[in-house]
Design an enzyme around this catalytic site. Structure first.
Site, PDB file in Angstrom:
ATOM      1  N   CYS A 126       0.840  -1.199   0.000  1.00 52.30           N
ATOM      2  CA  CYS A 126       0.000   0.000   0.000  1.00 52.30           C
ATOM      3  C   CYS A 126       0.876   1.250   0.000  1.00 52.30           C
ATOM      4  O   CYS A 126       1.726   1.428   0.882  1.00 52.30           O
ATOM      5  CB  CYS A 126      -0.927   0.010   1.213  1.00 52.30           C
ATOM      6  N   LYS A 175       1.611  -9.228  -0.766  1.00 56.24           N
ATOM      7  CA  LYS A 175       1.516  -8.380  -1.964  1.00 56.24           C
ATOM      8  C   LYS A 175       2.514  -7.245  -1.793  1.00 56.24           C
ATOM      9  O   LYS A 175       2.473  -6.504  -0.803  1.00 56.24           O
ATOM     10  CB  LYS A 175       0.099  -7.835  -2.133  1.00 56.24           C
TER      11      LYS A 175
END
Length: 396
Positions: A126, A175
């Site tokens: 993020c 991720k």
């Protein structure tokens, strides 16, 4: 097709194909079920903070009403169904002990619901301000990679120590984004693999790129060759031809879609009426059918989806002075009004767009009377008044 992940002589399957990305107020149950209908093989939940998972778990264990929880925490209980498989829940945080406890809590909650998780993912990609403030996501991966690795090790322990059948245990994934230097990205990815990741998703841009610029798929291909675990590639995948090209060029096990699917959840279709495949009214009407069946946590989710679906047709050029006598910018700003709350109101919005655009009204909306901005705005009031009258009738 599947990749096989082997541990202790047991084998687990990793789905290939197209994955729906974890998206805050974007990958809720209604949109996941819609995505599955249109070719997605595995879906991720919106990101949930580890502390919210633990708060939800404590409420559940203590018998406290979970309706008092915040939006993210409540999703642990309400945002799934038996058909919502394969499902990966993504969490974020920076404290290994808290991450470990949250992983155990998620496994127990979903097992209790009879809908065991297929995977748990750590957000290390993020790039938003909230991640900078909270020191998680891409900021954790860049600034404190050793802490990120400890978080993965903690998640691995939590999964391995869970006393459930091996084949029911969720896969562990992360991720990430590309770091400033390719060699640094490669070393970090290799450490994630050694620390217990079964699967890695790589957004082939750097943190500062966010969603802009060309994705560096060549770096993604280098990682795939160097790693022994399946790798999913993410970044600028907006059509079925992009899916095929990226898999061909990188050798990826699969690809992850985000913006492309938000704009057009039929982007993988190659057959049928092309005009209907890209018509935002048809897309929005179909999403509303799923939102009615699987109610999102709040109307904010529907407003956000509408802004993505209608963006190409309604969003004004930021360099131009906005003329609100034009119905397009007026409808664009109308989409985020807080008084848009009910499915009926949103259906009327779609009907209004189709009417003003002189385009085909979706069949599911054809029975509605012709709406106006005013009638939609007052729609919630009329519904509340009707409910009050009904209640008065019952009392009398």
């Amino acid at each position: 097709l599947h990749a096989m992940v082997s541990k202790n002589n047991d084998v687990m399957k990793v789905p290939s194909g197209v994955y729906l990305a974890p998206m805050v107020r974007g990958s809720e149950l209604a949109f996941r079920m819609l995505a599955r209908k249109h070719g997605v093989s595995q879906c991720y939940s919106p990101m949930i903070r580890a502390k919210d998972v633990l708060n939800a778990y404590d409420h559940w264990k203590n018998g406290t009403n979970v309706s008092t929880l915040n939006e993210e925490a409540k999703m642990c209980f309400y945002d799934t169904c038996p058909q919502d498989r394969p499902l990966v829940v993504q969490i974020c945080g920076r404290c290994p002990e808290q991450i470990e406890s949250a992983t155990k809590a998620l496994i127990e909650i979903y097992e209790h619901r009879g809908n065991p998780l297929d995977g748990i993912d750590l957000n290390l990609g993020c790039p938003q301000e909230c991640a900078d403030v909270g020191r998680f996501g891409a900021f954790l991966a860049e600034r404190e990679p050793d802490v990120a690795i400890e978080c993965i090790k903690a998640m691995r322990r939590a999964i391995d120590d869970t006393k459930i059948d091996f084949k029911s245990k969720p896969l562990l994934s992360a991720k990430i984004r590309l770091l400033d230097e390719d060699i640094a990205t490669l070393k970090f990815a290799q450490k994630l693999q050694v620390s217990g990741c079964d699967l890695l998703t790589v957004h082939c841009r750097g943190r500062t790129d966010k969603h802009n610029g060309e994705a560096r798929f060549d770096t993604g291909a280098t990682l795939i060759k160097a790693l022994d675990i399946p790798v999913i590639i993410n970044g600028s995948i907006l059509s079925s031809s992009d899916v095929e090209r990226v898999v061909r060029e990188t050798g990826a096990h699969g690809v992850m879609v985000a913006r492309g699917f938000l704009e057009n959840h039929r982007m993988l279709q190659k057959e049928g009426n092309e005009k209907e495949r890209i018509d935002p009214a048809a897309l929005a009407a179909e999403y509303l059918d799923f939102a009615e069946k699987y109610p999102p946590p709040s109307p904010l989710y529907i407003r956000r989806h509408f802004r993505w679906m209608f963006r190409g047709e309604l969003q004004p050029d930021s360099s131009d002075k906005i003329d609100f006598k034009d119905w397009r910018p007026r409808l664009w700003t109308f989409l985020v009004r807080p008084y848009l709350e009910t499915i009926d109101q949103f259906r009327q919005v779609v009907h209004l767009y189709a009417t003003l655009n002189a385009s085909t009204i979706p069949p599911s909306l054809a029975h509605l009377p012709e709406p106006s901005f005013k009638s939609i705005r007052n729609g919630k009031k009329r519904k509340a008044a009707a409910l009050d009258e009904s209640s008065d009738g019952v009392k009398n």
